[in-house]
Design an enzyme around this catalytic site. Structure first.
Site, PDB file in Angstrom:
ATOM      1  N   GLU A  69       0.830  -1.210   0.000  1.00 30.05           N
ATOM      2  CA  GLU A  69       0.000   0.000   0.000  1.00 30.05           C
ATOM      3  C   GLU A  69       0.868   1.265   0.000  1.00 30.05           C
ATOM      4  O   GLU A  69       1.770   1.411   0.826  1.00 30.05           O
ATOM      5  CB  GLU A  69      -0.933  -0.027   1.221  1.00 30.05           C
ATOM      6  CG  GLU A  69      -1.784   1.219   1.417  1.00 30.05           C
ATOM      7  CD  GLU A  69      -2.674   1.542   0.240  1.00 30.05           C
ATOM      8  OE1 GLU A  69      -3.324   0.623  -0.284  1.00 30.05           O
ATOM      9  OE2 GLU A  69      -2.726   2.723  -0.170  1.00 30.05           O
TER      10      GLU A  69
ATOM     11  N   THR B  54      -5.780   2.156  -5.328  1.00 34.52           N
ATOM     12  CA  THR B  54      -5.509   0.711  -5.257  1.00 34.52           C
ATOM     13  C   THR B  54      -6.321  -0.033  -6.308  1.00 34.52           C
ATOM     14  O   THR B  54      -5.827  -0.958  -6.950  1.00 34.52           O
ATOM     15  CB  THR B  54      -5.905   0.142  -3.876  1.00 34.52           C
ATOM     16  OG1 THR B  54      -5.322   0.941  -2.870  1.00 34.52           O
ATOM     17  CG2 THR B  54      -5.445  -1.288  -3.718  1.00 34.52           C
TER      18      THR B  54
ATOM     19  N   HIS C   4      -1.306   3.642   4.773  1.00 33.74           N
ATOM     20  CA  HIS C   4      -2.246   4.439   3.968  1.00 33.74           C
ATOM     21  C   HIS C   4      -2.334   5.850   4.536  1.00 33.74           C
ATOM     22  O   HIS C   4      -2.342   6.030   5.755  1.00 33.74           O
ATOM     23  CB  HIS C   4      -3.629   3.768   3.982  1.00 33.74           C
ATOM     24  CG  HIS C   4      -4.573   4.348   2.977  1.00 33.74           C
ATOM     25  ND1 HIS C   4      -5.140   5.600   3.116  1.00 33.74           N
ATOM     26  CD2 HIS C   4      -5.036   3.849   1.810  1.00 33.74           C
ATOM     27  CE1 HIS C   4      -5.905   5.840   2.078  1.00 33.74           C
ATOM     28  NE2 HIS C   4      -5.873   4.796   1.270  1.00 33.74           N
TER      29      HIS C   4
ATOM     30  N   ASP D 162       1.422  -0.151  -4.960  1.00 30.34           N
ATOM     31  CA  ASP D 162       0.212   0.107  -5.755  1.00 30.34           C
ATOM     32  C   ASP D 162       0.195   1.500  -6.382  1.00 30.34           C
ATOM     33  O   ASP D 162      -0.195   1.689  -7.514  1.00 30.34           O
ATOM     34  CB  ASP D 162      -1.080  -0.196  -4.956  1.00 30.34           C
ATOM     35  CG  ASP D 162      -1.275   0.657  -3.722  1.00 30.34           C
ATOM     36  OD1 ASP D 162      -0.348   1.394  -3.324  1.00 30.34           O
ATOM     37  OD2 ASP D 162      -2.380   0.586  -3.135  1.00 30.34           O
ATOM     38  N   HIS D 163       0.661   2.509  -5.617  1.00 30.27           N
ATOM     39  CA  HIS D 163       0.646   3.896  -6.128  1.00 30.27           C
ATOM     40  C   HIS D 163       1.431   4.752  -5.158  1.00 30.27           C
ATOM     41  O   HIS D 163       1.904   4.254  -4.138  1.00 30.27           O
ATOM     42  CB  HIS D 163      -0.795   4.425  -6.262  1.00 30.27           C
ATOM     43  CG  HIS D 163      -1.614   4.189  -5.037  1.00 30.27           C
ATOM     44  ND1 HIS D 163      -1.464   4.937  -3.887  1.00 30.27           N
ATOM     45  CD2 HIS D 163      -2.559   3.256  -4.747  1.00 30.27           C
ATOM     46  CE1 HIS D 163      -2.285   4.481  -2.957  1.00 30.27           C
ATOM     47  NE2 HIS D 163      -2.962   3.454  -3.444  1.00 30.27           N
TER      48      HIS D 163
END
Ligand code: GP9
Ligand code: MN
Length: 629
Positions: free
Chosen positions: A268, A310, A425, A484-485
């Protein structure tokens, strides 16, 4: 200065006097100018709109003025003065609200709100702690003009000048304000129609408010194109894909992991700059650093996600297609036919499952996983989630892996298992007992906390590997760990640059989008693969290792093959090759970080546009439904 009959000071035509009723024309002009000035300030300091020429700058100012005047002009549809005043004020207030919504969204996503984003409001944080983190105390200044306007209205103030002469030409003025700037803009920004995915260009061409109108138009057209598609579009796409791909999905490592399970771990918000990094002797990712030594490691791998975060990463990796420019495919097109990894692996008798400690409907996963061919979704309902073992968006990573292991062991083999971590996150919250390294001390809390939550994620993965290592399951599986990013958006560049102890240049907007990719194949030697790649390429890479050829109409090329013209395309039309980066309408050398001749980038322009357009056509037109099994 004269003293007037009612006792107010007369400072010439601009002196404001109390009147019996509101002067609508004055309120309208004031509201337009105030909002226009405010938007110009926001363009400059928040959106940092980069105009390429003097003409483009003027056009932006004029279209913005025209759009505001035109929208506020709707107030004149009300015949009676009080209703008209109220309407102008309410429209001004709504336009300010839209602007503020964009500012909050931009602060994290560096992107403009789209209609589909409104439908996934809860997924992007809703009214949660993430949103609160983005609100600043100085945002109150956003409403200064609203207060001025309100005072003018309540006190019924207006100047000595009469605006009556304007009333006669009202219609013509409104038309002129609405249409002329638009025509001007379309004339000067010629590339605009073909690059409708470039939101910055649309805002630059049309101004923020017309951009929203254009977005609504585009979304309606997209729905129509889905209905009108008949499958003929596929021939052209097929030809393109085959020409591009050739034999490139068959590398030297083709089939080394034949028949093995795939355990795909989503890291994440993890960016590549955390790798091999220490602060005061504290390693941020000690386990990942060690793991990559005997794994395939891709230091030049980028995420390609857009507004779906995500869910975009999941979509791209499972389908080898690009995400949509607005919103998430998970939310917008869950009923499409897909040819996703679970479908492809089904032919080889794989069981597919996804693991995520959040509630199953989040980001519409339940529906979308069905369409993607997953056999089972282990969601919050399959875990023991309590207040103690959760934080921020849900179950913490350490208990997540602990509780996932028995589920994983219960799966029929071979399997494809996707595990989504969650703790790292935004806004990166962690209780003291989970902080394995201290927070940094820059002026940005988000950046300070980030490295500590990444360290926690690393620990969770280490414990998972410790438990599984040496088992039969371990030897029968390959492990794919992928970011993911981004977690730290470019808006935190000042603090991030301090943390990383280096100055950023223009190309770092792209370079910071690198995310870790580690593929651990037990028994295989470690290797660093330097060539550039993106999430679109990951499926072809995994299938290559499994010895499966990807013949679908999709865009990835195995990162293990010696394909030499690699190109990583981002959703906004920017791109990276091994040597160059195209951003802000200019070509840059990666080696020097300096602008180079456009010619170095121009050979790729067609490919960028073609792939993004074909990918959109496949998704909006639901084109895979026309392919027979
Ligand atoms: C939560 C996961 C993380 O389920 O999707 O949210 P995102 O990174 O997409 O904001
Ligand atoms: Mn995410």
């Amino acid at each position: 200065m004269n003293i007037t009959n009612d006792g107010s000071e007369d400072m010439g035509i601009f002196a404001l006097k109390k009147n019996k009723q509101n002067n609508n024309m004055f309120i309208y002009i004031t509201a337009t100018i105030l909002l226009w000035l405010k938007l110009c300030i926001i363009y400059t300091f928040v959106f940092k709109v980069s105009v390429q020429s003097f003409g483009q700058g003027i056009v932006l100012l004029v279209t913005t003025f025209g759009s505001i005047a035109c929208i506020l002009g709707i107030g004149f549809l009300f015949k009676k003065s009080p209703a008209r005043t109220r309407a102008i004020f309410i429209i001004h207030f709504i336009l300010t609200g839209i602007l503020y919504g964009n500012i909050l969204y931009y602060r994290f996503y560096i992107d403009y709100v789209t209609v589909p984003v409104l439908f996934q409001f809860q997924n992007v944080g809703g009214l949660s702690q993430s949103t609160l983190e983005l609100i600043k105390y100085y945002d109150i200044f956003m409403f200064v003009d609203t207060i001025i306007l309100l005072l003018i209205i309540i006190r019924k103030l207006s100047p000595n000048v009469s605006f009556d002469f304007l009333k006669k030409y009202k219609g013509r003025i409104a038309l002129g304000l609405a249409v002329i700037p638009l025509l001007l803009s379309i004339m000067i920004n010629t590339g605009f129609w073909n690059k409708a995915y470039d939101k910055e260009l649309i805002v630059k061409s049309l101004g923020l408010y017309y951009y929203h109108a254009f977005d609504i138009y585009q979304n309606s057209m997209a729905s129509v194109s889905g209905v009108l598609a008949d499958g003929k579009e596929l021939d052209e796409i097929e030809q393109y894909v085959h020409e591009k791909r050739g034999n490139s999905n068959l590398s030297d490592l083709h089939g080394v992991a034949e028949g093995k399970n795939v355990i795909l771990i989503f890291l994440e918000s993890t960016q590549a700059f955390v790798m091999d990094r220490s602060f005061d002797g504290h390693e941020v990712t000690p386990f990942l650093n060690e793991l990559k030594e005997d794994s395939l490691y891709f230091p030049n791998f980028y995420h390609q996600t857009a507004q779906g975060k995500t869910s975009d990463a999941e979509f791209i990796i499972d389908n080898s297609l690009y995400p949509l420019t607005g919103g998430s495919v998970f939310v917008r097109k869950p009923d499409n036919d897909f040819i996703a990894t679970p479908h492809l692996l089904d032919d080889y008798h794989y069981f597919s499952a996804s693991f995520h400690g959040n509630y199953p409907q989040f980001w519409n996963r339940t529906n979308m996983y069905d369409s993607l061919g997953y056999d089972y979704f282990f969601s919050k309902e399959d875990y023991n989630v309590t207040e103690e073992n959760s934080i921020n968006y849900g179950l913490k990573d350490i208990p997540f892996f602990e509780q996932s292991l028995p589920h994983l062991q219960s799966l029929p083999e071979p399997f494809y298992a996707k595990m989504l971590t969650l703790t790292n996150h935004f806004p990166f919250l962690l209780e003291p007992e989970d902080q394995f390294i201290p927070e940094l001390k820059t002026e940005e809390g988000v950046v300070n906390r980030y490295f500590t939550t990444v360290r926690y994620e690393d620990e969770a993965i280490k414990r998972f590997f410790d438990k599984i290592k040496g088992s039969e399951l371990y030897n029968n599986s390959i492990f794919v760990l992928v970011g993911d990013h981004y977690g730290i958006s470019n808006n935190y560049d000042t603090a991030l640059s301090e943390a990383l102890n280096r100055e950023f240049s223009v190309i770092d907007q792209i370079e910071l989008q690198k995310v870790p990719l580690i593929i651990h194949v037990p028994g295989e030697e470690g290797k660093v693969i330097e060539s550039v790649g993106g999430q679109v390429d990951l499926r072809a890479t995994i299938l290559d290792l499994l010895g499966i050829e990807d013949n679908t109409l999709s865009f990835g090329i195995s990162l293990l093959s010696d394909y030499d013209d690699r190109l990583v395309i981002f959703r906004d039309g920017t791109f990276s090759t091994n040597k160059y980066i195209y951003i802000e309408d200019a070509c840059y050398s990666k080696e020097t970080a300096k602008k180079v001749k456009r010619n170095y980038c121009s050979p790729y322009f067609n490919q960028v546009q073609t792939e993004l357009t074909y990918s959109d056509q496949i998704i909006y037109g639901d084109l895979y439904r026309f392919i027979e099994d």
